[in-house]
Design a protein around this motif. Sequence first.
Motif: not given
Length: 292
Positions: A1, A9-12, A35, A37, A39-40
């Motif tokens: 995160m 900002v969620e990064l998974t 990766f 994202m 919400q990007a």
Amino acid sequence: MMKHSGIPVELTTISGAQAKMLVPGLTVMANDVVFFMPQAVNINPRRYLQALWHACQTYARDASARGCAETKVVLIREHVQCLSGLPGDYDGVVVCLGAKVNLLPELAGKLPLSSCRGIVANLHLPLESGEELREDMPSILSNTWLAIQGTRRLVLGATRVRGSTELSSVISQNEASRALEELISKTAMIYPPILTWKVTSLSAGVRAIPPRTNVGALPLVGCIDEIVENYLRRNSCAEKNRPHFWLFGGLGSRGLIYHAWLGKKIAEAVVSKDEAILPQELKQWKYRTSVV
């Protein structure tokens, strides 16, 4: 995160198999790590700048309504050949010309900036293809980037020609052919369906790239009165009351990361006439650059 401006900002990480479900046609192995994202977002630069200008106008109107009658914002479109000949009476002038900053005689050759020319392509998916993108399909960032603009439109970029002195937005036929070959071939390696898309137009632009330091490639900011005054003395320009001159440049490809924070910082420095407000790391270029 990660957090940007205090907002999470969620990064998974997802598997290649999951990525292919999000982007049908993506060439990745099932066990690859990707990766993601959710919400990007893609930013349209022209619309974004228009929105910023609208925000400035709204701020000025609101400030005036609150009793600050002197608050106003004016957009003047005028060609300026040199800082010393700048018309008007100003307290401060901020130079933010990007890669064109060297066109000003006072600053030509004085800034540690290199140029990087790039071309992007606008593409559409023909109706006869019988397919279209999913509404929720994410954009792709790999050797190239694909900015999804709906179910049948995308923007593909970007080529990089470092050290190019060509500032024109005009693209020659040879340059266009080379750019498309590079973009399509690189993209097809990760997203083969790009071969069925049709190019509608090309756009060219130039970035001003700052030097890389031990803390990364950082923007250049600071007061440039000394540089301007040295130029005027060498050229025997008549003395007159001049504004303070400031530089805001070298954002490179990370303009969206820096622009709001640094814009606020340099505005504070201009109003207070205090360069100390600006981050020291972003002023180091002044001590490595000769101003004689």
